[in-house]
Structure formats: structure tokens, C-alpha cells
Design an enzyme around this catalytic site. Structure first.
Site, PDB file in Angstrom:
ATOM      1  N   ARG A 155       0.860  -1.189   0.000  1.00  0.00           N
ATOM      2  CA  ARG A 155       0.000   0.000   0.000  1.00  0.00           C
ATOM      3  C   ARG A 155       0.890   1.230   0.000  1.00  0.00           C
ATOM      4  O   ARG A 155       1.755   1.378   0.851  1.00  0.00           O
ATOM      5  CB  ARG A 155      -0.898  -0.011   1.239  1.00  0.00           C
ATOM      6  CG  ARG A 155      -1.764   1.245   1.448  1.00  0.00           C
ATOM      7  CD  ARG A 155      -2.763   1.432   0.323  1.00  0.00           C
ATOM      8  NE  ARG A 155      -3.801   2.405   0.651  1.00  0.00           N
ATOM      9  CZ  ARG A 155      -3.676   3.726   0.533  1.00  0.00           C
ATOM     10  NH1 ARG A 155      -2.533   4.235   0.109  1.00  0.00           N
ATOM     11  NH2 ARG A 155      -4.682   4.525   0.827  1.00  0.00           N
ATOM     12  N   GLU A 200     -11.482   4.179  -5.057  1.00  0.00           N
ATOM     13  CA  GLU A 200     -11.526   2.747  -4.764  1.00  0.00           C
ATOM     14  C   GLU A 200     -12.169   1.909  -5.861  1.00  0.00           C
ATOM     15  O   GLU A 200     -13.091   2.344  -6.554  1.00  0.00           O
ATOM     16  CB  GLU A 200     -12.297   2.513  -3.457  1.00  0.00           C
ATOM     17  CG  GLU A 200     -11.719   3.216  -2.238  1.00  0.00           C
ATOM     18  CD  GLU A 200     -10.386   2.640  -1.816  1.00  0.00           C
ATOM     19  OE1 GLU A 200     -10.120   1.456  -2.115  1.00  0.00           O
ATOM     20  OE2 GLU A 200      -9.607   3.382  -1.186  1.00  0.00           O
ATOM     21  N   ARG A 234      -0.779  -5.201   5.041  1.00  0.00           N
ATOM     22  CA  ARG A 234      -0.108  -4.782   3.817  1.00  0.00           C
ATOM     23  C   ARG A 234       1.181  -4.033   4.131  1.00  0.00           C
ATOM     24  O   ARG A 234       1.251  -3.291   5.117  1.00  0.00           O
ATOM     25  CB  ARG A 234      -1.028  -3.890   2.978  1.00  0.00           C
ATOM     26  CG  ARG A 234      -2.297  -4.564   2.519  1.00  0.00           C
ATOM     27  CD  ARG A 234      -3.215  -3.598   1.777  1.00  0.00           C
ATOM     28  NE  ARG A 234      -3.647  -2.489   2.637  1.00  0.00           N
ATOM     29  CZ  ARG A 234      -4.524  -1.564   2.254  1.00  0.00           C
ATOM     30  NH1 ARG A 234      -5.041  -1.597   1.033  1.00  0.00           N
ATOM     31  NH2 ARG A 234      -4.876  -0.602   3.092  1.00  0.00           N
TER      32      ARG A 234
END
Length: 230
Positions: free
Chosen positions: A56, A64, A106
Site C-alpha cells: 500500500r 476505490e 499490507r
């Protein structure tokens, strides 16, 4: 003997100081790891590496894409396409900040190509993302905000739908700690303490100041049927 003890004491302090400096530098910064390659581009600010790590991008946020429902926010597909264009086929170097992972597991990273291109900043320059402040990962904030302002002034991508001189009946309420701004009637905005409040006459000023919209009350980016794809 006393002179020897003083020298030894001074030497010991120097070595201890050096060790502390090395430890602080190691903990406080993140050295770049080996070169990596992308397997899949999930969206505008997330990639999956060939070793299956999810990365990320730090300091930015893009529209999104819900891969379960196949629905996407305005400009989300364009942001994903730009990210793919920037990273696919390139050797990448990941540089982290204070936190190495987010709550979803992430890897958090600033991403650099082998030719030196700073991918996070380039997505901002192309108008495919906006700055997202998240303490303590703020070492590149000035660089990222400068990239965003470049896109704002040029009206690229998502900034085509944000009016610089828009006049609103009610100002947005910003939070100096989180650097998010809310609509005047948002319950979360109203709960911000007076010392942490800041007001923006419109969205443009909020973004220009390095704040991001609170997703609880502000839909962004807005649909702009006249936008031109980059």
C-alpha cells in the site's frame, strides 16, 4: 592513572553514543530492500508483488475499486491504469517509513522505479490521487503535497471536478491532528475540539493545505462526466 581513567571514561561514552546513534537511525528510518517486481496492480495505490506481498503506497489515496462487486468510484479505473503504466515491467525499490505494515497486513511503502521515478508522487502529479496524511508516516509529506499542488494548478484528473473559487454557505471543518476535513453538519466534525479545528471555505483550500476529505461525510472524487482521461 587518573588521566587514563578519564580517557577510558570519555572513550566509553563516545562508543555508547555512536551505538545509540546507529540504533536510532536503524529504528527511525527504513533502508531500501532488494529490487522487486509487480505481479498484479490491484488499484491506484495498491500492488501485489511477485512474492505475493501486498503493498500500500504511503501518503496518497486513490479512488476505490471493489473487486467483489466490480464497482468503481469515479476515476478509479483511470488511477489503476496509470499505476499499471508506471510500475508494470519495472524493477521497484520499496522504502518504508515509521510503520512497516497497516492493520490489514499490507506493506506500507514509498515506491521508486529503477530509473529513480517516485511512483507515489507521480500518481499525485497525474491527478490520480490526493495526499493522505497519516502520522507517523510523514517523512515525504512535503514532496507529496508539492506534487498534488502541481496537478491541482494544472487541473489534471480528479482536480477537474474541484472548483478553486467555489463559494459555500457553510465552511468545512478540518482537524489539525488527523488532517481530515468534514462537512459542517458531520457529527465527527462537530466533535473536534476548538484547539484542533480549522475552517476551509471550500474543498480546494482544504486539499491545497494538505488535508483529505473525511469519507464518513464527503464523497470524493465526484462524478464528472466531462472529465478527460489521462
Amino acid at each position: 592513572m587518573n588521566t587514563f581513567r578519564v580517557k577510558l571514561k570519555y572513550s566509553t561514552r563516545c562508543w555508547l553514543g555512536l551505538i545509540v546513534m546507529i540504533l536510532v537511525a536503524t529504528v527511525g528510518s527504513c533502508e531500501a530492500g532488494p529490487w522487486v517486481m509487480v505481479k498484479w496492480v490491484a488499484d491506484g495505490d495498491t500492488i501485489i508483488l511477485q512474492d505475493d506481498r501486498h503493498v500500500r503506497y504511503i501518503g496518497i489515496d486513490t479512488p476505490e475499486i471493489d473487486h467483489n462487486t466490480h464497482r468503481a468510484e469515479p476515476m478509479a479505473v483511470e488511477a489503476q491504469s496509470m499505476n499499471r503504466k508506471l510500475v508494470e515491467g519495472w524493477q521497484l525499490r520499496l522504502v518504508c517509513d515509521q510503520e512497516k505494515k497497516d492493520r490489514y497486513g499490507r506493506t506500507l511503502a514509498y515506491v521508486y522505479r529503477s530509473d529513480g521515478l517516485f511512483v507515489n508522487a507521480e500518481l499525485l502529479k497525474q491527478g490520480c490521487a490526493h495526499v493522505l496524511y497519516r502520522f507517523p508516516n510523514i517523512s515525504k509529506d512535503k514532496i507529496l503535497l508539492s506534487a498534488q499542488r502541481d496537478a491541482m494548478e494544472s487541473g489534471r484528473g480528479i482536480w477537474q471536478s474541484v472548483k478553486k473559487n467555489e463559494k459555500r454557505l457553510h465552511a468545512y471543518i478540518g482537524n489539525r491532528r488527523s488532517r481530515r476535513f468534514h462537512t459542517y453538519d458531520c457529527p465527527m466534525g462537530k466533535s473536534i475540539s476548538e484547539k484542533n479545528r480549522i475552517y476551509f471555505n471550500n474543498e480546494w483550500i482544504g486539499f491545497w493545505s494538505g488535508y483529505a476529505p473525511a469519507k464518513e461525510c464527503i464523497e470524493f472524487p465526484k462524478e464528472n462526466k466531462d472529465h478527460v482521461k489521462n
